[in-house]
Design a protein around this motif. Structure first.
Motif, short mmCIF file in Angstrom:
data_model
loop_
_atom_site.label_atom_id
_atom_site.label_comp_id
_atom_site.label_asym_id
_atom_site.label_seq_id
_atom_site.Cartn_x
_atom_site.Cartn_y
_atom_site.Cartn_z
N MET A 151 0.84 -1.18 0.00
CA MET A 151 0.00 0.00 0.00
C MET A 151 0.88 1.23 0.00
O MET A 151 1.86 1.31 0.72
N SER A 152 0.52 2.21 -0.78
CA SER A 152 1.27 3.46 -0.85
C SER A 152 1.23 4.18 0.49
O SER A 152 0.20 4.19 1.17
N SER A 153 2.34 4.80 0.89
CA SER A 153 2.36 5.52 2.16
C SER A 153 1.40 6.69 2.15
O SER A 153 0.96 7.13 3.21
N GLY A 154 1.03 7.20 0.97
CA GLY A 154 0.06 8.28 0.86
C GLY A 154 -1.35 7.84 1.20
O GLY A 154 -2.22 8.67 1.42
N LEU A 155 -1.58 6.53 1.22
CA LEU A 155 -2.91 6.01 1.56
C LEU A 155 -3.00 5.54 3.01
O LEU A 155 -4.02 4.99 3.42
N VAL A 156 -1.96 5.77 3.79
CA VAL A 156 -1.95 5.37 5.20
C VAL A 156 -2.39 6.57 6.04
O VAL A 156 -1.92 7.69 5.83
N VAL A 157 -3.27 6.32 7.00
CA VAL A 157 -3.72 7.37 7.91
C VAL A 157 -2.53 7.86 8.72
O VAL A 157 -1.79 7.06 9.29
N ASN A 158 -2.34 9.17 8.77
CA ASN A 158 -1.21 9.79 9.46
C ASN A 158 -1.67 10.32 10.81
O ASN A 158 -2.58 11.13 10.88
N ARG A 159 -1.01 9.86 11.88
CA ARG A 159 -1.31 10.33 13.24
C ARG A 159 -0.12 11.07 13.85
O ARG A 159 -0.10 11.32 15.05
N ASP A 160 0.86 11.40 13.05
CA ASP A 160 2.12 11.98 13.52
C ASP A 160 1.94 13.46 13.87
O ASP A 160 1.66 14.28 13.00
N PHE A 161 2.13 13.78 15.14
CA PHE A 161 2.00 15.17 15.59
C PHE A 161 3.08 16.06 14.98
O PHE A 161 2.92 17.28 14.94
N GLN A 162 4.19 15.46 14.51
CA GLN A 162 5.25 16.24 13.87
C GLN A 162 4.77 16.85 12.55
O GLN A 162 5.37 17.81 12.07
N ALA A 163 3.70 16.31 11.98
CA ALA A 163 3.16 16.83 10.72
C ALA A 163 2.18 17.98 10.96
O ALA A 163 1.68 18.57 10.01
N LEU A 164 1.93 18.31 12.23
CA LEU A 164 1.01 19.40 12.58
C LEU A 164 1.78 20.68 12.87
O LEU A 164 2.93 20.64 13.29
N ALA A 165 1.10 21.82 12.68
CA ALA A 165 1.69 23.10 13.06
C ALA A 165 1.98 23.07 14.55
O ALA A 165 1.18 22.55 15.34
N PRO A 166 3.14 23.60 14.98
CA PRO A 166 3.55 23.47 16.39
C PRO A 166 2.53 23.97 17.41
O PRO A 166 2.23 23.26 18.38
N ASN A 167 1.98 25.16 17.24
CA ASN A 167 1.01 25.67 18.22
C ASN A 167 -0.27 24.85 18.22
O ASN A 167 -0.87 24.63 19.27
N PHE A 168 -0.68 24.39 17.06
CA PHE A 168 -1.87 23.54 16.97
C PHE A 168 -1.59 22.19 17.64
O PHE A 168 -2.41 21.70 18.42
N ALA A 169 -0.43 21.60 17.38
CA ALA A 169 -0.07 20.32 18.00
C ALA A 169 -0.08 20.45 19.53
O ALA A 169 -0.58 19.56 20.23
N ASN A 170 0.43 21.57 20.04
CA ASN A 170 0.42 21.79 21.49
C ASN A 170 -1.01 21.89 22.02
O ASN A 170 -1.32 21.35 23.09
N ALA A 171 -1.88 22.58 21.29
CA ALA A 171 -3.28 22.71 21.70
C ALA A 171 -3.97 21.34 21.71
O ALA A 171 -4.72 21.02 22.63
N VAL A 172 -3.69 20.53 20.69
CA VAL A 172 -4.28 19.19 20.60
C VAL A 172 -3.78 18.32 21.76
O VAL A 172 -4.58 17.63 22.41
N ARG A 173 -2.49 18.36 22.03
CA ARG A 173 -1.94 17.57 23.15
C ARG A 173 -2.60 17.96 24.47
O ARG A 173 -2.99 17.10 25.28
N ALA A 174 -2.72 19.28 24.70
CA ALA A 174 -3.33 19.76 25.95
C ALA A 174 -4.79 19.30 26.05
O ALA A 174 -5.24 18.85 27.11
N ALA A 175 -5.52 19.39 24.94
CA ALA A 175 -6.93 18.98 24.93
C ALA A 175 -7.05 17.48 25.18
O ALA A 175 -7.89 17.04 25.97
N LEU A 176 -6.22 16.69 24.52
CA LEU A 176 -6.26 15.24 24.72
C LEU A 176 -5.94 14.87 26.16
O LEU A 176 -6.59 13.99 26.75
N ASP A 177 -4.94 15.53 26.74
CA ASP A 177 -4.59 15.25 28.14
C ASP A 177 -5.79 15.51 29.04
O ASP A 177 -6.11 14.69 29.91
N GLU A 178 -6.46 16.65 28.84
CA GLU A 178 -7.63 16.96 29.67
C GLU A 178 -8.77 15.99 29.40
O GLU A 178 -9.44 15.53 30.34
N CYS A 179 -9.00 15.66 28.14
CA CYS A 179 -10.05 14.67 27.80
C CYS A 179 -9.80 13.37 28.56
O CYS A 179 -10.72 12.81 29.16
N ASN A 180 -8.59 12.91 28.52
CA ASN A 180 -8.27 11.61 29.12
C ASN A 180 -8.25 11.66 30.65
O ASN A 180 -8.61 10.68 31.29
#
Length: 156
Positions: free
Chosen positions: A1-30
């Motif tokens: 399977m092409s790597s372009g067809l694989v779901v990407n969950r890598d936070f390194q591919a996110l904008a830094p401030n957005f990735a930080n916001a997502v991490r903080a939200a997930l921590d609180e959710c959990n």
């Protein structure tokens, strides 16, 4: 399977401030027992095209799953959106679960797709972004890359 067809969950591919916001939200959710995780972050053009075909030329489902024919028409293609689901129940959660998660993500500086005309309950994006990328965002992406877009929306 092409790597372009694989779901990407890598936070390194996110904008830094957005990735930080997502991490903080997930921590609180959990901490609140919501068992949330990022199912998908950045989305390739190949995967976006496949999603666009679902409900159109690929059946099932009977109805389209996205209106974005290109990843440049979705904030996922810029590293500025994620889809969040339950780790244990995956997509099988009540709407109330998404509302609880959304309250936390909104407090962390994100916008939720649940309030759209065609609600997208798992979708969260950087709070400074419009509902969909503009022509200007696509132009900046073409000339300066995703970092230029991230700078423009305050996510770098």
């Amino acid at each position: 399977m092409s790597s372009g067809l694989v779901v990407n969950r890598d936070f390194q591919a996110l904008a830094p401030n957005f990735a930080n916001a997502v991490r903080a939200a997930l921590d609180e959710c959990n901490r609140n027992g919501l068992d949330a995780f990022v199912y998908e972050a950045y989305r390739s053009q190949e995967l976006q095209a496949l999603y666009y075909a679902r409900g159109r030329t690929v059946k099932p489902p009977a109805t389209p799953v996205t209106n974005a024919s290109s990843n440049l028409y979705s904030w996922h293609g810029y590293g500025l959106a994620v889809d969040v689901i339950s780790r244990s129940r995956e997509w099988s959660v009540p709407d109330a679960w998404y509302r609880s998660v959304s309250e936390i993500f909104i407090r962390s500086g994100c916008k939720w797709g649940g309030g759209w005309t065609r609600p997208d309950l798992p979708h969260f994006q950087w709070g400074h972004c419009r509902p969909s990328p503009s022509d200007l965002a696509r132009e900046i992406m073409g000339t300066e890359g995703k970092e230029g877009v991230w700078r423009e929306v305050g996510a770098l």
